[in-house]
Each structure stands twice: as structure tokens, then as C-alpha cells.
Design a protein around this motif. Structure first.
Motif, PDB file in Angstrom:
ATOM      1  N   GLY A 142       0.805  -1.205   0.000  1.00  0.00           N
ATOM      2  CA  GLY A 142       0.000   0.000   0.000  1.00  0.00           C
ATOM      3  C   GLY A 142       0.843   1.262   0.000  1.00  0.00           C
ATOM      4  N   TYR A 143       1.867   1.298   0.838  1.00  0.00           N
ATOM      5  CA  TYR A 143       2.746   2.473   0.869  1.00  0.00           C
ATOM      6  C   TYR A 143       3.498   2.631  -0.444  1.00  0.00           C
ATOM      7  N   ALA A 144       3.943   1.503  -1.014  1.00  0.00           N
ATOM      8  CA  ALA A 144       4.690   1.581  -2.274  1.00  0.00           C
ATOM      9  C   ALA A 144       3.811   2.111  -3.406  1.00  0.00           C
ATOM     10  N   THR A 145       2.524   1.759  -3.378  1.00  0.00           N
ATOM     11  CA  THR A 145       1.600   2.232  -4.411  1.00  0.00           C
ATOM     12  C   THR A 145       1.493   3.755  -4.396  1.00  0.00           C
ATOM     13  N   LEU A 162      11.135  -4.568  -2.107  1.00  0.00           N
ATOM     14  CA  LEU A 162      11.922  -3.841  -1.112  1.00  0.00           C
ATOM     15  C   LEU A 162      13.308  -3.493  -1.662  1.00  0.00           C
ATOM     16  N   ALA A 163      13.897  -4.419  -2.422  1.00  0.00           N
ATOM     17  CA  ALA A 163      15.203  -4.136  -3.030  1.00  0.00           C
ATOM     18  C   ALA A 163      15.088  -3.001  -4.048  1.00  0.00           C
ATOM     19  N   LEU A 171      12.813   8.631  -4.143  1.00  0.00           N
ATOM     20  CA  LEU A 171      11.952   8.598  -2.974  1.00  0.00           C
ATOM     21  C   LEU A 171      12.507   9.505  -1.881  1.00  0.00           C
ATOM     22  N   PRO A 172      11.629  10.119  -1.093  1.00  0.00           N
ATOM     23  CA  PRO A 172      12.110  10.922   0.043  1.00  0.00           C
ATOM     24  C   PRO A 172      12.900  10.044   1.017  1.00  0.00           C
ATOM     25  N   GLU A 173      13.870  10.631   1.669  1.00  0.00           N
ATOM     26  CA  GLU A 173      14.717   9.886   2.596  1.00  0.00           C
ATOM     27  C   GLU A 173      13.900   9.244   3.722  1.00  0.00           C
ATOM     28  N   ARG A 176      12.196   6.088   2.504  1.00  0.00           N
ATOM     29  CA  ARG A 176      13.142   4.973   2.352  1.00  0.00           C
ATOM     30  C   ARG A 176      13.503   4.383   3.713  1.00  0.00           C
ATOM     31  N   GLU A 177      13.606   5.239   4.735  1.00  0.00           N
ATOM     32  CA  GLU A 177      13.900   4.738   6.081  1.00  0.00           C
ATOM     33  C   GLU A 177      12.736   3.875   6.609  1.00  0.00           C
ATOM     34  N   MET A 178      11.495   4.341   6.371  1.00  0.00           N
ATOM     35  CA  MET A 178      10.337   3.577   6.840  1.00  0.00           C
ATOM     36  C   MET A 178      10.212   2.247   6.102  1.00  0.00           C
ATOM     37  N   PHE A 179      10.473   2.258   4.807  1.00  0.00           N
ATOM     38  CA  PHE A 179      10.447   1.007   4.048  1.00  0.00           C
ATOM     39  C   PHE A 179      11.533   0.053   4.549  1.00  0.00           C
TER      40      PHE A 179
END
Length: 346
Positions: A142-145, A162-163, A171-173, A176-179
Motif C-alpha cells: 500500500g505504501y509503495a503504491t 523492497l530491493a 523517494l524521500p529519505e 526509504r527509512e520507513m520502508f
């Protein structure tokens, strides 16, 4: 105090209500005990029969009271409900338990040992981990969408996603940290799940009944292990039909005045076992539709007149009956008998 022949005990977190009767069915005991007073009270009481609902901690109290010389009978709450009078309270609950356990047709629940309950924790923890993994996977998708990153369904697609996110510089920093945090949590869940499944497989290999059940088409190691762990003594069931009904694979019956009204299956029974058997039956049906030449004539005839979903429930019912037969007789599965009606173990 007159000789008590039967006691109904309504349990709760802090207070336990007792209702006892004598040989003439007259109430001779009405008492409320604190949790820490229960064992001391029954230790002074002559051996008697005690009825408890098969709910939280019911098996623990049954084991402890048996150590004191009492006979304990566990009953499903839905079987006790009919004996509870109006204006429900703890006293009437205990009285209803005392009355229900006296009925000659009452069905009782087998008391589980500590080892059995420990084994059941393996299945419970596995289900929790799978649910959390599914929840986390859906959150990642959902977040990636929201950032335009779409992937196909399937667990094998999450790690590549994820890779891909880790290499996406636009992507905002913070994102990327949350992912990355989600990725670490997902990897941890996968490792824990593999460890639990390894323990389950070890239990499966060490149990002869599980190994025999796994030979039935539609039952794998997980399903066979769950059947052995969760099902009570199969000899408590008069037939395979009763065993399938206990799991919840029989339709709802609302018949009267000579008119038969059969509905759909309900939520009654063991949801986990029912879902495992239906999923296994669905896999068997998928294979049967691909290779009709090797499929059971009974199954092909069923598919010709029923939808795949209804056929899956019917086949799951049949698998449950076969499992009951193998557990009762100690026999091994014989695939040559599958088309034969005797394999239903009705």
C-alpha cells in the motif's frame, strides 16, 4: 453438609461460583470463592464430580482438581446455555452447569494435558505470525503504491519490491527509512516463521498418526499435525460424520414438520481445521480438473453437478471422515479405496 454428588463451577478471573446438589437433586452448596481459595476448598471436600465450561483455563482447573481426586467434566459453553435460566448471573450459570452435566446425552470435552496444550501453541503462534506477515506485506504494498511502485501479488514479490525501493533515489529519505524498517520487520517474521515450522515438522515426523494422515490427498504435514493436535480422542465420536460435524463441515439443518431444510456450513466447529481441510480439498480439485484421467470418479461426478466451492466443502467432509477412520483403526491410507463409498467411513 449432605453428601454432594455433583458440583457446577462457574469460573472467572477472580471469583468462582459453586452450585452443588445431593442424591435427591436438592441444592446443598451455593458458595462464591476467590481464585486463590478454590484448591484449598476442594482439597477438604470428598471426591465428587465437578462440571466446568471448556473455556479459558478450563483445562488447567480440570487437571488441578483431578490431582485432588475429583472427577472433572468439561462442557462446551453452547451446550450449557440451554440449561441457564433467565436473568443470567454467576449463581444461575453454576446451577446450569450442574444441571447440564447430569444429562445422559451431554457431550463432554477431553481434558488436555500440558504437553498437548504446549503443542497447540506451535499452531497458534504460526497462525499469528502468518497474520502479521500478511498485514505487513499489505502495508508495504500500500505504501509503495502511493509512490507509483506496483508489484504483482505473492510473497515472493515482496523482497524484490523492497530491493527496488532501496535503489529508488527519487523517494524521500524518510520514506526509504520507513520502508527499510518494514523490510527488517518482514525478514524477522520470516525467520521466526521458519523456526516455528521447523518445530512443527519435527513434531510431525515424530508422530505416527500425523505421518499416516499426511498420505491422504488434501492433507499435508501442517494439516495432519493440526488434526492430531487439536482433535479430541476420535473414539469419542460414534462415526466419521460426527467427526466432520465437530470440525464444522456439515450444513446447517433447520428441518421441521417433515420438511428438510439444509443450509450452508456455519461458523460452528474448529475454524482452523475447517480452513485447512477446505484449502487442501481445493488443491485436490484443481489437480483433478487438470488431469481428469487420474481423478476419482466420485470427485468427477461431484464436479459435474456442483460448483468447485461446494465440491471443495464436500470433499473436505469426506477427507475428515477418512481421517477419523484412520485414527480409530490405526490403518494406513489406501488410495485404491478412494472411489469406493466405504472410504467415507460413514
Amino acid at each position: 453438609m449432605d453428601q454432594i454428588i455433583r458440583i457446577g463451577m462457574d469460573t472467572s478471573k477472580h471469583f468462582f461460583q459453586l452450585h452443588g446438589v445431593d442424591a435427591a437433586e436438592r441444592p446443598v452448596l451455593r458458595r462464591k470463592l476467590r481464585r486463590n481459595e478454590v484448591l484449598a476448598f476442594f482439597a477438604k471436600l470428598p471426591p465428587t464430580v465437578i462440571g466446568i465450561e471448556a473455556c479459558g483455563a478450563g483445562h488447567y482447573w480440570a487437571r488441578e482438581l483431578r490431582k485432588l481426586g475429583h472427577e472433572v467434566k468439561l462442557m462446551a459453553p453452547q451446550h450449557v446455555k440451554a440449561y441457564i435460566k433467565r436473568n443470567k448471573n454467576d449463581g444461575r450459570d453454576a446451577e446450569g452447569l450442574c444441571e447440564a452435566m447430569s444429562r445422559p446425552t451431554m457431550q463432554f470435552v477431553s481434558v488436555k494435558t500440558e504437553e498437548q496444550q504446549a503443542a497447540l501453541m506451535l499452531i497458534g503462534v504460526r497462525q499469528q505470525l502468518i497474520a502479521r506477515r500478511t498485514q505487513l506485506g499489505n502495508a508495504i504494498r500500500g505504501y509503495a503504491t502511493e509512490f507509483g511502485l506496483i508489484t504483482a501479488k505473492g510473497l515472493d514479490k515482496l523482497e524484490p519490491l523492497l530491493a527496488r525501493i532501496a535503489q529508488e533515489e527519487r523517494l524521500p529519505e524518510l520514506a526509504r527509512e520507513m520502508f527499510a524498517a518494514h523490510g527488517r520487520e518482514y525478514a524477522r517474521l520470516q525467520a521466526e516463521l521458519k523456526a516455528i515450522e521447523a518445530r512443527l515438522m519435527a513434531w510431525y515426523r515424530a508422530n505416527a498418526d500425523s505421518r499416516r494422515l499426511a498420505k491422504i490427498p488434501g492433507i499435508g504435514p501442517i494439516g495432519a499435525t493440526a488434526l492430531v493436535m487439536k482433535a479430541p480422542d476420535p473414539r469419542l465420536f460414534p462415526s466419521g460424520r460426527h467427526f466432520a460435524a465437530w470440525i464444522g463441515l456439515t450444513p446447517k439443518d433447520h428441518s421441521t414438520a417433515g420438511k428438510t431444510r439444509i443450509g450452508k456450513i456455519t461458523r460452528a466447529g474448529d475454524e482452523m481445521l475447517r480452513s485447512v481441510l477446505v484449502a487442501g480439498a481445493t488443491a485436490v480439485i484443481q489437480q483433478a480438473r487438470k488431469s481428469r484421467g487420474r481423478a476419482s470418479p466420485w470427485l468427477l461426478a461431484l464436479l459435474a453437478r456442483k460448483s468447485p466451492k461446494l465440491a471443495a466443502v464436500a470433499l473436505a467432509n469426506k477427507i475428515a471422515r477418512i481421517a477419523w477412520k484412520l485414527l480409530v483403526t490405526g490403518e494406513s491410507y489406501d488410495g485404491a479405496r478412494m472411489p469406493d463409498a466405504s472410504a467415507l467411513a460413514a
